[in-house]
Design an enzyme around this catalytic site. Structure first.
Site, PDB file in Angstrom:
ATOM      1  N   SER A 145      37.224  43.562  78.460  1.00 18.24           N
ATOM      2  CA  SER A 145      35.971  43.885  77.755  1.00 18.24           C
ATOM      3  C   SER A 145      35.410  45.143  77.171  1.00 18.24           C
ATOM      4  CB  SER A 145      35.078  43.553  78.996  1.00 18.24           C
ATOM      5  OG  SER A 145      33.576  43.653  78.330  1.00 18.24           O
ATOM      6  N   LYS A 199      35.751  37.997  84.721  1.00 20.53           N
ATOM      7  CA  LYS A 199      35.428  38.233  83.196  1.00 20.53           C
ATOM      8  C   LYS A 199      34.367  37.408  82.950  1.00 20.53           C
ATOM      9  CE  LYS A 199      35.598  40.021  79.145  1.00 20.53           C
ATOM     10  NZ  LYS A 199      35.436  39.073  78.227  1.00 20.53           N
ATOM     11  N   HIS A 202      31.072  38.232  83.991  1.00 19.72           N
ATOM     12  CA  HIS A 202      30.610  39.302  83.562  1.00 19.72           C
ATOM     13  C   HIS A 202      30.053  38.666  81.810  1.00 19.72           C
ATOM     14  CE1 HIS A 202      31.466  41.702  79.864  1.00 19.72           C
ATOM     15  NE2 HIS A 202      31.241  42.757  80.544  1.00 19.72           N
ATOM     16  N   ASN A 203      30.688  37.902  81.397  1.00 18.36           N
ATOM     17  CA  ASN A 203      30.153  37.458  80.239  1.00 18.36           C
ATOM     18  C   ASN A 203      29.075  36.736  80.387  1.00 18.36           C
ATOM     19  OD1 ASN A 203      32.633  38.458  79.176  1.00 18.36           O
ATOM     20  ND2 ASN A 203      32.879  36.889  77.626  1.00 18.36           N
ATOM     21  N   GLU A 206      26.034  39.225  80.806  1.00 18.69           N
ATOM     22  CA  GLU A 206      26.011  39.728  79.340  1.00 18.69           C
ATOM     23  C   GLU A 206      24.877  38.847  78.741  1.00 18.69           C
ATOM     24  OE1 GLU A 206      29.579  40.815  77.244  1.00 18.69           O
ATOM     25  OE2 GLU A 206      28.431  40.094  75.660  1.00 18.69           O
TER      26      GLU A 206
HETATM   27  P1  NBP Z   1      41.474  36.389  67.680  1.00 17.15           P
HETATM   28  O1  NBP Z   1      40.681  35.843  68.896  1.00 17.15           O
HETATM   29  O2  NBP Z   1      40.946  36.541  66.471  1.00 17.15           O
HETATM   30  O3  NBP Z   1      42.937  35.978  67.668  1.00 17.15           O
HETATM   31  C1  NBP Z   1      43.763  36.549  66.648  1.00 17.15           C
HETATM   32  C2  NBP Z   1      45.345  36.374  67.147  1.00 17.15           C
HETATM   33  O4  NBP Z   1      45.724  35.282  67.504  1.00 17.15           O
HETATM   34  C3  NBP Z   1      46.138  36.511  65.919  1.00 17.15           C
HETATM   35  O5  NBP Z   1      47.295  37.445  66.535  1.00 17.15           O
HETATM   36  C4  NBP Z   1      46.732  35.427  65.725  1.00 17.15           C
HETATM   37  O6  NBP Z   1      47.959  35.443  64.747  1.00 17.15           O
HETATM   38  C5  NBP Z   1      46.617  34.741  66.903  1.00 17.15           C
HETATM   39  N1  NBP Z   1      46.767  33.255  66.830  1.00 17.15           N
HETATM   40  C6  NBP Z   1      45.907  32.155  66.473  1.00 17.15           C
HETATM   41 BR1  NBP Z   1      44.286  32.687  65.813  1.00 17.15          BR
HETATM   42  N2  NBP Z   1      46.331  31.306  66.568  1.00 17.15           N
HETATM   43  C7  NBP Z   1      47.476  31.172  67.067  1.00 17.15           C
HETATM   44  C8  NBP Z   1      48.570  30.087  67.358  1.00 17.15           C
HETATM   45  N3  NBP Z   1      48.100  28.899  67.148  1.00 17.15           N
HETATM   46  N4  NBP Z   1      49.591  30.517  67.832  1.00 17.15           N
HETATM   47  C9  NBP Z   1      49.932  31.918  68.040  1.00 17.15           C
HETATM   48  N5  NBP Z   1      49.137  33.024  67.651  1.00 17.15           N
HETATM   49  C10 NBP Z   1      47.880  32.464  67.018  1.00 17.15           C
HETATM   50  O7  NBP Z   1      41.802  37.924  67.993  1.00 17.15           O
HETATM   51  P2  NBP Z   1      40.931  39.095  68.885  1.00 17.15           P
HETATM   52  O8  NBP Z   1      39.530  39.175  68.581  1.00 17.15           O
HETATM   53  O9  NBP Z   1      41.689  40.319  68.761  1.00 17.15           O
HETATM   54  O10 NBP Z   1      41.131  38.526  70.292  1.00 17.15           O
HETATM   55  C11 NBP Z   1      42.186  38.421  71.344  1.00 17.15           C
HETATM   56  C12 NBP Z   1      41.796  38.003  72.463  1.00 17.15           C
HETATM   57  O11 NBP Z   1      41.054  38.851  73.012  1.00 17.15           O
HETATM   58  C13 NBP Z   1      40.920  36.619  72.519  1.00 17.15           C
HETATM   59  O12 NBP Z   1      41.160  35.793  73.670  1.00 17.15           O
HETATM   60  C14 NBP Z   1      39.589  36.877  72.491  1.00 17.15           C
HETATM   61  O13 NBP Z   1      38.702  36.101  72.843  1.00 17.15           O
HETATM   62  C15 NBP Z   1      39.721  38.138  73.535  1.00 17.15           C
HETATM   63  N6  NBP Z   1      38.559  39.191  73.499  1.00 17.15           N
HETATM   64  C16 NBP Z   1      38.053  39.638  72.082  1.00 17.15           C
HETATM   65  C17 NBP Z   1      36.988  40.482  72.034  1.00 17.15           C
HETATM   66  C18 NBP Z   1      36.398  40.835  70.782  1.00 17.15           C
HETATM   67  O14 NBP Z   1      35.626  41.630  71.015  1.00 17.15           O
HETATM   68  N7  NBP Z   1      37.050  40.472  69.769  1.00 17.15           N
HETATM   69  C19 NBP Z   1      36.782  40.975  73.461  1.00 17.15           C
HETATM   70  C20 NBP Z   1      37.129  40.782  74.390  1.00 17.15           C
HETATM   71  C21 NBP Z   1      38.072  39.701  74.650  1.00 17.15           C
HETATM   72  P3  NBP Z   1      48.142  35.296  63.325  1.00 17.15           P
HETATM   73  O15 NBP Z   1      47.735  36.736  62.842  1.00 17.15           O
HETATM   74  O16 NBP Z   1      49.429  34.942  63.292  1.00 17.15           O
HETATM   75  O17 NBP Z   1      47.185  34.633  62.917  1.00 17.15           O
END
Ligand code: NBP
Length: 498
Positions: A145, A199, A202-203, A206
């Site tokens: 988080s 987690k 937590h959400n 939030e």
């Molecule tokens: P995203 O949730 O936007 O996911 C993007 C990533 O997933 C890229 O590496 C993409 O690869 C890959 N991906 C997808 Br989309 N579909 C895929 C598939 N079918 N097979 C393989 N790879 C795939 O990224 P993020 O915002 O960095 O979040 C990552 C994780 O962390 C998520 O589970 C998210 O819920 C969690 N999270 C996010 C936050 C936040 O603030 N953003 C906070 C806490 C937790 P590609 O580049 O090849 O499309």
């Protein structure tokens, strides 16, 4: 790299050195920032992404000049890892995680570790942990988080799963996480899906914190007619006291933020809230385990109601409310009452969240360290606040504490807030301002402190129409059925708790 003659052609065999401490799959915002954070703390990270051009882009830009290495295949990534191999997946939750796990399994050896740091459902983590244990691989489902900035400079990390993996990831996780008074906001949470469950809660909390702040803003704006500068000052002031938290701080900033035309941006934003599902999952878990997480559920429903924007606009032209919409009493006093309503409701919300954790721990046999969880949320994450230090202190004082509301500090705090809280809920009702979170928190508080509730009548009704039986107050455990009308039979339905 070596050249091996193969019939008439020369095939190039890649030979990679195991140089990396950990691999990270997923080069979106979370993955990239976590890699840079690990690099800052002296760990060599191997970066991989489904779309491999992103690996080259990352190495050539954000990771330029660092020790980060890249891989263009999972085989290359695995070969570049020291043993036991540690692989963290940070991709979209759901099928992509399973897909990577399936591809990794044949490449790994006994004792290697797969960490899922995405927002996965805890039941998926339970399943993955079990399935990988059968293959002698260690699985960790870790809540992460703090968004982009947290990932870069210190997230809150909530790892759970196969405990044998913890000694191998502890150093990395506790180095890169946020610190609160020097203590890491990361510790072992519990077995299989515990990290992702914590987690999720937590959400959910939030969602509750955000809704409570929105209700305070709504009352100040509608009942008191305050402008954005003034409201921002109030939130700023609140941030100096017991409500001191990241969300109150950013609210003060958001309220006074002006766009290029010099107008308050927040007032131009369409009032239809989005959601990604973790609040909903918390509310569903509450229903599943019979825990009244009413404030989180109301916060999810408040977002659902807000999203019915077009319907609400039509209804607003049809449905009458009270004539009086402005509070007539003392403004300063009422602002203080709003602060008290927010604080008391927040205490109820966290009490409910910890009730849910306790219920899940009993369901899944997790040994959760509640004080430790409060500390994990104390820094790095969206709900970080001074308040969480008080929760940690309450569980440190009494690790078996049944309910936060029964801790001396919180009992006193709610007592002191109570009159103002009731004033705010009552006035909001009279003025027609919706305060679902303030109201449900108060209803919960009044229900929880009631030795007697009208559920005797529910039991009578159930027995009357469905022969569901009831217990007598003076002999619980013994079930009775009454033929209430004289026309029904004496046969009762089976007894079970939904
Ligand atoms: P995203 O949730 O936007 O996911 C993007 C990533 O997933 C890229 O590496 C993409 O690869 C890959 N991906 C997808 Br989309 N579909 C895929 C598939 N079918 N097979 C393989 N790879 C795939 O990224 P993020 O915002 O960095 O979040 C990552 C994780 O962390 C998520 O589970 C998210 O819920 C969690 N999270 C996010 C936050 C936040 O603030 N953003 C906070 C806490 C937790 P590609 O580049 O090849 O499309």
């Amino acid at each position: 790299m070596g050249n091996v003659p193969c019939r008439s052609k020369t095939v190039t065999i890649q030979k990679w050195e195991p140089v990396a401490d950990i691999a990270l799959i997923g080069l979106a915002v979370m993955g990239q920032n976590l890699i840079l954070n690990m690099n800052d703390h002296g760990f060599v990270v191997c970066a991989y992404n489904r779309t491999t051009e992103k690996v080259d882009n990352f190495l050539a830009n954000e990771a330029k000049g660092t020790k980060v290495v890249g891989a263009h295949s999972l085989q290359e990534m695995v070969a570049k890892l020291k043993k036991p191999r540690r692989i963290m997946i940070l991709v979209k939750a759901g099928k992509p995680v399973d897909s990577f796990i399936d591809q990794l399994v044949p490449l790994l050896d006994k004792g290697d570790i797969i960490i899922d740091g995405g927002n996965s459902e805890y039941q998926d983590s339970r399943r993955r942990c079990l399935a990988l244990a059968e293959k002698n691989l260690l699985f960790i489902g870790s809540g992460v988080s703090g968004g982009e900035e947290g990932a870069r400079y210190g997230p809150s990390l909530m790892p759970g799963g196969n405990k044998d993996a913890w000694p191998h990831i502890k150093e990395i996780f506790q180095s890169i996480c946020a610190k609160s008074n020097g203590e890491p906001c990361c510790d072992w949470v519990g077995g299989d899906g515990a990290g992702h469950f914590v987690k999720m809660v937590h959400n959910g909390i939030e969602y509750g914190d955000m809704q409570l702040i929105c209700e305070a803003y709504h009352i100040m704006k509608s009942a008191l007619g305050m402008d954005n500068e003034k409201m921002s000052e109030v939130f700023d002031e609140w941030n100096k006291g017991e409500l001191d938290s990241f969300l109150i701080e950013i609210t003060a900033n958001i309220l006074k933020f002006k766009d290029d035309s010099g107008e308050f941006l927040v007032e131009k934003i369409r009032d239809a809230a989005g959601q990604k599902g973790t609040g909903k999952w918390t509310a569903i878990s509450g229903l599943e385990y019979g825990t009244p997480v009413t404030l989180i559920a109301e916060s999810v429903f408040a977002r659902c109601l807000s999203a019915l924007k077009d319907e609400r606009v039509k209804a607003s032209k049809e449905l009458e409310g009270p004539r009086e919409v402005r509070y007539q009493g003392d403004q300063q006093e009422f602002i203080e009452s709003i602060r008290k309503a927010l604080y008391a409701s927040k205490i109820v919300s966290y009490a409910q969240g910890f009730m849910l954790l306790r219920e899940a721990a009993s369901e899944f046999n997790w040994k959760l360290n509640y004080g430790g969880i409060a500390l994990m949320w104390r820094g790095g994450c969206i709900i970080r606040s001074v308040f969480l230090g008080k929760i940690k202190a309450a569980f440190d004082k009494d690790p078996g504490l049944n309910n936060l509301l029964l801790d001396d500090f919180f009992k006193k705090a709610v007592t002191e807030c109570q009159a103002g809280w009731r004033q705010v809920v009552a006035n909001a009702v009279l003025l027609g301002i919706p305060t679902p979170a303030f109201s449900t928190a108060l209803a919960f508080y009044d229900g929880y402190r009631s030795g007697t509730l009208p559920a005797n009548l529910i039991q009578a009704q159930r027995d009357y129409f469905g022969a569901h039986t009831y217990e007598l107050a003076d002999s619980p455990g013994k079930f009775h059925h009454t033929n209430w009308t004289g026309t029904g039979g004496n046969v009762s339905a089976s007894t079970y708790q939904a």
